[in-house]
Design a protein around this motif. Structure first.
Motif, PDB file in Angstrom:
ATOM      1  N   ALA A  13     -14.715  -6.473  -4.957  1.00 33.29           N
ATOM      2  CA  ALA A  13     -13.548  -7.321  -5.237  1.00 33.29           C
ATOM      3  C   ALA A  13     -13.896  -8.272  -6.366  1.00 33.29           C
ATOM      4  O   ALA A  13     -15.080  -8.580  -6.592  1.00 33.29           O
ATOM      5  N   GLN A  22      -6.580  -9.905  -2.543  1.00 33.91           N
ATOM      6  CA  GLN A  22      -6.230  -9.140  -3.738  1.00 33.91           C
ATOM      7  C   GLN A  22      -7.494  -8.491  -4.267  1.00 33.91           C
ATOM      8  O   GLN A  22      -8.556  -9.125  -4.256  1.00 33.91           O
ATOM      9  N   SER A  23      -7.366  -7.266  -4.724  1.00 31.33           N
ATOM     10  CA  SER A  23      -8.533  -6.584  -5.308  1.00 31.33           C
ATOM     11  C   SER A  23      -8.024  -5.379  -6.072  1.00 31.33           C
ATOM     12  O   SER A  23      -6.872  -4.966  -5.876  1.00 31.33           O
ATOM     13  N   ALA A  57      -5.791  -3.835  -0.614  1.00 29.57           N
ATOM     14  CA  ALA A  57      -6.206  -4.994  -1.410  1.00 29.57           C
ATOM     15  C   ALA A  57      -6.608  -6.178  -0.537  1.00 29.57           C
ATOM     16  O   ALA A  57      -6.789  -7.272  -1.043  1.00 29.57           O
ATOM     17  N   GLU A  58      -6.747  -5.955   0.782  1.00 24.95           N
ATOM     18  CA  GLU A  58      -6.980  -7.087   1.697  1.00 24.95           C
ATOM     19  C   GLU A  58      -8.046  -6.691   2.724  1.00 24.95           C
ATOM     20  O   GLU A  58      -7.899  -5.662   3.397  1.00 24.95           O
ATOM     21  N   ASP A  61       0.848  -1.202   0.000  1.00 24.58           N
ATOM     22  CA  ASP A  61       0.000   0.000   0.000  1.00 24.58           C
ATOM     23  C   ASP A  61       0.884   1.255   0.000  1.00 24.58           C
ATOM     24  O   ASP A  61       0.519   2.286  -0.583  1.00 24.58           O
ATOM     25  N   HIS A  63     -11.069 -13.831  -6.214  1.00 27.16           N
ATOM     26  CA  HIS A  63     -10.190 -13.646  -5.053  1.00 27.16           C
ATOM     27  C   HIS A  63     -10.932 -13.733  -3.722  1.00 27.16           C
ATOM     28  O   HIS A  63     -10.316 -13.641  -2.664  1.00 27.16           O
ATOM     29  N   LEU A  98      -7.347  -1.594  -6.349  1.00 23.47           N
ATOM     30  CA  LEU A  98      -7.043  -0.716  -5.218  1.00 23.47           C
ATOM     31  C   LEU A  98      -8.333  -0.135  -4.652  1.00 23.47           C
ATOM     32  O   LEU A  98      -9.202   0.291  -5.399  1.00 23.47           O
ATOM     33  N   ALA A 128      -9.451  -1.217  -0.971  1.00 24.61           N
ATOM     34  CA  ALA A 128      -9.941  -1.946   0.197  1.00 24.61           C
ATOM     35  C   ALA A 128      -9.958  -1.079   1.464  1.00 24.61           C
ATOM     36  O   ALA A 128     -10.650  -1.414   2.423  1.00 24.61           O
ATOM     37  N   HIS A 163     -16.342  -2.439  -0.632  1.00 18.23           N
ATOM     38  CA  HIS A 163     -15.511  -2.426  -1.837  1.00 18.23           C
ATOM     39  C   HIS A 163     -15.943  -3.558  -2.756  1.00 18.23           C
ATOM     40  O   HIS A 163     -16.415  -4.601  -2.287  1.00 18.23           O
ATOM     41  N   LEU A 187      -3.662 -11.549   2.288  1.00 16.50           N
ATOM     42  CA  LEU A 187      -2.575 -11.203   1.364  1.00 16.50           C
ATOM     43  C   LEU A 187      -1.243 -11.779   1.873  1.00 16.50           C
ATOM     44  O   LEU A 187      -0.471 -12.392   1.132  1.00 16.50           O
TER      45      LEU A 187
END
Ligand SMILES: NC(=O)c1ccc[n+]([C@@H]2O[C@H](COP(=O)([O-])OP(=O)(O)OC[C@H]3O[C@@H](n4cnc5c(N)ncnc54)[C@H](OP(=O)(O)O)[C@@H]3O)[C@@H](O)[C@H]2O)c1
Length: 325
Positions: free
Chosen positions: A100, A88-89, A62-63, A44, A104, A91, A93, A98, A122
């Motif tokens: 995703a 993972q996603s 992402a987590e 990040d 994932h 950007l 999170a 959010h 992650l």
């Protein structure tokens, strides 16, 4: 509206702003997750500073873990109301909710709470691919793992112990050394005052190690090359101290026909099946209490800047999560 961290420009922790955003309905292959906890990761910081570039403005993170609020029309493996997590996603999170990619998103076993999940998706899936795929540890190796008291590091210490692998972990203080050992590191080296390659040579009776896992980057690169056996592998998976640049390939020949890889989770977690299988391996170790997540820092989302500053200044140990409840 959803509270989320956004940045308009790259820079220091001060560029992170908590704002209200609209989260659109999920696309066909997406899942909208209402977060209960969000994970902080060193990556990040790379996106915040611009070391890794994404078109601005953008979110971060992402987590996360939470409850499914909506699913896209092609999503079949999770439904509204399920407890889930992802590592993972796209950007973004760092937010109350959010979208995703469904591939994932994994369902959480009952005994894994949201904070634990947000701390390990992650980081834990990273250790899974490093230890089980990039260099598949068999259980009789002695390995070198840098930053062993960090988020990825404390999971690695425990996973190595569970496999019967002797992990030599580098750390920057006696407190971090004690923590790494408590989590299963066989030996530790304080790289702020000891010669890493010399200590590795001593600890391995002159044999060195077949594989080095290096998420620190610039400051440990030379020591990593000097600690690995001829034809051994240096897995350079991060840049906590800066990126490794300008490598003269000839150095790999002179130090023993070495192999180097610069892997990233995205190239291992390439399908829903692979993500589910890796997560199952991680969840199994957590269920058997072979891996216990150490969450040493908790912050509200509004203090994302403070959290990142602490991580960058090496003031954290284990995992850090943003709490949203
Ligand atoms: N490639 C991938 O797929 C992947 C996936 C996940 C994570 N990663 C990488 O894995 C590494 C660890 O990630 P993490 O989120 O778990 O972070 P972390 O290990 O909790 O934090 C980084 C640690 O690196 C050490 N470090 C050494 N030199 C540093 C410096 N100059 N500045 C800051 N820290 C320094 C510090 O430990 P000491 O104080 O003990 O030195 C610090 O605590 C990062 O490089 C990350 O990018 C890569």
């Amino acid at each position: 509206m959803t509270k989320a961290i956004r940045l308009q420009k790259h820079g220091g922790p001060e560029v992170l702003e908590l704002v209200d955003i609209d989260v659109p309905p999920p696309a066909a292959d997406e899942v909208t997750v209402r977060h209960h906890a969000v994970g902080l990761n060193f990556i990040d910081i790379y996106f915040r500073t611009g070391l890794y570039k994404q078109p601005l403005p953008h979110g971060l993170g992402a987590e996360a873990a939470g409850v499914v609020e909506a699913v896209g029309r092609d999503v079949t493996h999770v439904k509204v109301g399920d407890r889930v997590a992802y590592g993972q996603s796209p950007l973004g999170a760092y937010a109350e909710r959010h979208n995703a990619k469904a591939m994932h998103v994994v369902k959480l076993p009952k005994d894994i709470d949201f904070e634990t999940a947000a701390a390990m998706m992650l980081k834990g899936l990273t250790v899974q691919y490093l230890f089980r795929q990039t260099y598949r540890l068999q259980g009789n190796e002695t390995i070198l793992f840098h930053a062993a008291a960090g988020g990825v590091g404390l999971i690695a210490c425990q996973w190595a112990k569970a496999l019967g692998v002797k992990l030599i972990g580098t750390v920057s203080s006696p407190e971090k050394a004690a923590l790494a050992r408590e989590h299963g590191a066989w030996e530790t080296i304080d790289y702020s005052r000891e010669d890493v390659a010399k200590r590795v040579l001593e600890l391995t009776d002159g044999k060195k190690v077949p594989v080095v896992y290096d998420g620190v980057g610039k400051s440990t690169w030379e020591a990593s090359l000097d600690s690995v056996q001829p034809r051994g592998l240096v897995v350079s998976f991060g840049n906590a101290s800066g990126a490794v640049e300008g490598v003269n390939l000839g150095v790999l020949a002179s130090k023993g026909s070495l192999y180097v890889t610069r892997p990233t989770l995205g190239h291992y977690a390439t399908s829903a099946e692979k993500v589910q299988a890796a997560a199952a391996e991680l969840f199994d170790l957590v269920a058997k209490k072979k891996i216990k997540l150490t969450i040493d820092q908790r912050f509200p989302l509004a203090q994302a800047g403070e959290a990142q500053a602490a991580l960058a200044a090496r003031k954290t140990t284990g995992a850090t999560v943003f709490t949203l409840d």
